[in-house]
Scaffold this motif. Structure first.
Motif, mmCIF file in Angstrom:
data_model
loop_
_atom_site.group_PDB
_atom_site.id
_atom_site.type_symbol
_atom_site.label_atom_id
_atom_site.label_comp_id
_atom_site.label_asym_id
_atom_site.label_seq_id
_atom_site.Cartn_x
_atom_site.Cartn_y
_atom_site.Cartn_z
ATOM 1 N N ALA A 105 0.839 -1.207 0.000
ATOM 2 C CA ALA A 105 0.000 0.000 0.000
ATOM 3 C C ALA A 105 0.871 1.253 0.000
ATOM 4 O O ALA A 105 0.608 2.216 -0.738
ATOM 5 N N GLN A 106 1.936 1.218 0.815
ATOM 6 C CA GLN A 106 2.859 2.371 0.869
ATOM 7 C C GLN A 106 3.543 2.583 -0.471
ATOM 8 O O GLN A 106 3.732 3.709 -0.924
ATOM 9 N N PHE A 107 3.938 1.463 -1.083
ATOM 10 C CA PHE A 107 4.632 1.552 -2.364
ATOM 11 C C PHE A 107 3.725 2.169 -3.430
ATOM 12 O O PHE A 107 4.154 3.029 -4.198
ATOM 13 N N ARG A 108 2.480 1.742 -3.434
ATOM 14 C CA ARG A 108 1.519 2.297 -4.407
ATOM 15 C C ARG A 108 1.434 3.818 -4.244
ATOM 16 O O ARG A 108 1.465 4.564 -5.235
ATOM 17 N N LEU A 109 1.324 4.247 -2.991
ATOM 18 C CA LEU A 109 1.236 5.697 -2.745
ATOM 19 C C LEU A 109 2.534 6.400 -3.165
ATOM 20 O O LEU A 109 2.522 7.477 -3.740
ATOM 21 N N GLY A 110 3.648 5.724 -2.842
ATOM 22 C CA GLY A 110 4.963 6.318 -3.115
ATOM 23 C C GLY A 110 5.221 6.560 -4.590
ATOM 24 O O GLY A 110 5.808 7.586 -4.974
#
Lengths: 288, 406
Positions: free
Chosen positions: A116-121
């Motif tokens: 999820a963090q990677f998607r946002l990043g």
């Protein structure tokens, strides 16, 4: 030294491929390197003397239209930093982003949060994101546990242009290719040392929208080392690049809508040098 | 500056093992991993917290808090006596993992902090992010400790970055992105601020580092006087301070030791100070410096402290001269019978060793022997580390401390 390409999009070659129907098709192939921010490339003359890190991406984009972001493997992609990078990058530059190691090499119990963090990043990359590279380590074999994890990870990454690179040869089976095809996931073709358990070089295309070839060099001794300077210390000869074109790039280009060829042999700036040679070869082989 | 001369961008790694003493205890005893842990001298009167785990911290336990209060706040905590020799051994083991990557390593006072300047090592070891990741992996595999690591273009940037990822993780700040990185962060994260300075910044509603950076030097000078220059530079991410080996490029060598249990055993204190004198000398000689003042601080269990010094106008860096100065200072400082909680040895008033040779070189056999012996000891230390050899009086008790420069 960086020399500006005469063409509008440096490092991109539009290969004219003859289709079975008789009509010619065009497959744009983007050549680039894994990372662009290497102090060593200043020492070796690819970047002019005194080039600061902040100037590198601009200089890089005078030679290539695609770059693989490998620092996102070392640390989680952060939207603010990537947003600033994209804002400064020339508009023609495309990106491939490597999935963070906490989802491939050092998988923890919180990997879903990491996705999820990677998607946002990586969100600021927007339409300039060509692929998300998921590279697994050599010890990630085709065990039941690993297969289950891969399936869950691919589910979690759904909607992104995912490209999977295996290092263990046990994944080189038709069942895997069929499943990747069903999921519309790109299988990364690799050129690496011919060592016993490594994934072989194949021209299998699992997703016709893109082929992705990564060239790691063929330094068998260095490959065993944990030091990148030894592992990726390899200079492709013109002959080797020519054979790679004939054997892999052109056959895959005939079946794909577009392609990426990325050099990972960054030591002594061999990656950009080999990349430029490959662009010339492709142009000679029918590119425009 | 000459034409064609370029100052390379720096790459400074900061490793920080959160709650270092607890991390080491958890390696020794894996059953502690899931429990809150407080480390405090159990036998001491008015014992205070030496270190605590993340769980105890979230319950409100803080370093320096009275143990009784800490126990009330975190009732399920396992309380252990500090074992400084063990933590020191862990620091040394960490140092052994790091030292292959750079000659410039600065480490804290037994607290799991290391700065490693990897500028210019890229041809040998590869890009700095890869070095950071590899060191972390080697430390995890070799020691079972998982350090935070951060990469920046200065000590300041890498230190602030590592503060953002506690208790585990990594942070890479790209060169040129320093001001953007610091701007939105709370001003409390800026290292080197005193409590009063921080209070003043908050009074002025300067809540973020970016808010400080927007003020010019003259504006900052009004409330902060001579400290304005530091604030001005630091808030913009400008930090030219070097990664120093202990004893080099700083105004003083400071070595500190916390006793596991409060003590009034003079021989135990003497052994610690003798070892420190040896280490200080090693650092001084390595940088071709001499110290003109050696101070010994004793901190007592009742909160008091006494400081005494021994001076030498011409300066000293030799092992035996420093041992004499230490003995003199210890003689002067030993005036109370109260138990001692910690001691500190400070070598300051440093200056460069005179490059001029002596007109009358040492003539006595004893002096010649001493010089040869110190040279031999330095060779052993350079190969096996500073604690590997020392004069006999060092070995009365195990020593635990790390060198730090102030």
């Amino acid at each position: 030294m960086v020399k500006c390409s005469d063409k509008q999009l440096p490092g991109r070659v539009d290969l004219v491929c003859g289709a079975a129907s008789g009509a010619d098709t065009i497959c744009p192939v983007y050549v680039g390197t894994c990372g662009y921010s290497y102090t060593e490339w200043v020492d070796c003359g690819f970047y002019p003397p005194g080039t600061r890190t902040t100037e590198m991406l601009d200089l890089y984009s005078r030679c290539f239209t695609l770059v693989e972001l490998n620092y996102t493997w070392y640390q989680m992609a952060r939207a603010d930093a990537i947003g600033r990078m994209v804002a400064k990058a020339p508009p023609h530059l495309l990106f491939s982003a490597k999935l963070t190691r906490t989802m491939t090499h050092e998988v923890g119990t919180d990997w879903q949060q990491q996705v999820a963090q990677f998607r946002l990043g990586i969100a600021p990359l927007g339409k300039r994101l060509v692929a998300v590279l998921v590279q697994f380590p050599p010890d990630f074999d085709r065990s039941v546990a690993h297969r289950k994890y891969l399936a869950s990870l691919l589910d979690a990454l759904q909607g992104l242009p995912v490209a999977v690179e295996f290092r263990h040869r046990s994944w080189a089976v038709d069942a895997v290719f069929t499943e990747l095809q069903r999921r519309r996931v790109i299988l990364v073709a690799v050129d690496e040392p011919a060592l016993a358990d490594l994934f072989p070089t194949l021209d299998v295309l699992t997703e016709p929208s893109l082929f992705y070839l990564r060239l790691h060099g063929r330094n068998s001794r260095g490959w065993q080392s944990s030091n990148m300077q030894k592992k990726f210390n390899y200079d492709y000869s013109g002959e080797e690049l020519h054979r790679l074109c004939e054997r892999y790039v052109l056959p895959m280009a005939r079946r794909a809508e577009r392609g990426i060829v990325v050099f990972n042999n960054h030591v002594r700036a061999m990656a950009p040098r080999n990349g430029k040679t490959l662009v010339q070869l492709l142009e000679e082989q029918g590119g425009g | 500056m000459g034409r064609g001369f370029h100052i390379p961008e720096r790459s400074v790694l900061h490793f920080n093992v959160a709650d270092f003493a607890v991390a080491v205890e958890r390696v020794k005893d894996t059953s502690l991993r899931q429990k809150p842990v407080i480390i405090a001298p159990l036998q001491a009167a008015r014992a205070v917290v030496y270190d605590m785990s993340e769980e105890a911290f979230s319950d409100g336990v803080r370093k320096g808090m009275v143990l009784k209060q800490a126990r009330r706040l975190c009732r399920g905590a396992v309380v252990l006596s500090p074992r400084p020799p063990l933590y020191q051994r862990a620091m040394e083991a960490f140092f052994r993992e790091v030292r292959h990557y750079s000659p410039l390593i600065e480490y804290g006072q037994g607290d799991g902090h290391f700065f490693v300047d990897v500028t210019g090592t890229h041809r040998l070891h590869g890009p700095a992010p890869d070095v950071g990741w590899r060191i972390r992996r080697e430390v995890v595999q070799g020691l079972g400790i998982n350090p935070i690591w951060a990469l920046g273009s200065s000590k300041l940037i890498s230190k602030v970055a590592s503060r953002l990822v506690k208790p585990v993780g990594e942070y890479i700040v790209s060169p040129g992105d320093e001001a953007n990185f610091l701007g939105p962060l709370p001003v409390e994260l800026l290292p080197g601020l005193s409590g009063r300075e921080l209070e003043k910044l908050l009074d002025f509603q300067l809540l973020t580092i970016g808010a400080v950076a927007r003020l010019d030097l003259r504006q900052l000078q009004v409330p902060f006087g001579s400290r304005a220059a530091f604030l001005h530079a630091a808030s913009r991410g400008v930090d030219d301070s070097r990664v120093n080996l202990p004893g080099s490029g700083s105004d003083a060598i400071v070595l500190e030791h916390d006793f596991a249990e409060d003590t009034n055993d003079r021989e135990e204190v003497r052994a610690v100070l003798a070892r420190f004198a040896g280490r200080a000398g090693d650092g001084l000689r390595g940088c071709r410096l001499v110290t003109r003042r050696l101070g010994v601080w004793l901190h007592y269990s009742d909160g008091g402290h006494v400081v005494r010094q021994a001076s030498r106008r011409t300066g000293a860096s030799g092992e035996f001269l420093l041992q004499k100065m230490m003995e003199t200072a210890l003689e002067r400082v030993w005036i109370r019978r109260t138990r001692i909680r910690s001691c500190r040895l400070v070598c300051d008033r440093l200056r460069r060793e005179s490059p001029q040779l002596l007109l009358f070189p040492e003539t006595k056999d004893r002096e010649k022997k001493e010089i040869r012996m110190v040279a031999a000891m330095d060779q052993v230390r350079s190969r096996y580390g500073s604690p590997s050899i020392g004069v006999g009086r060092c070995y009365r008790a195990p020593v635990a401390a790390a060198a730090g420069c102030q």
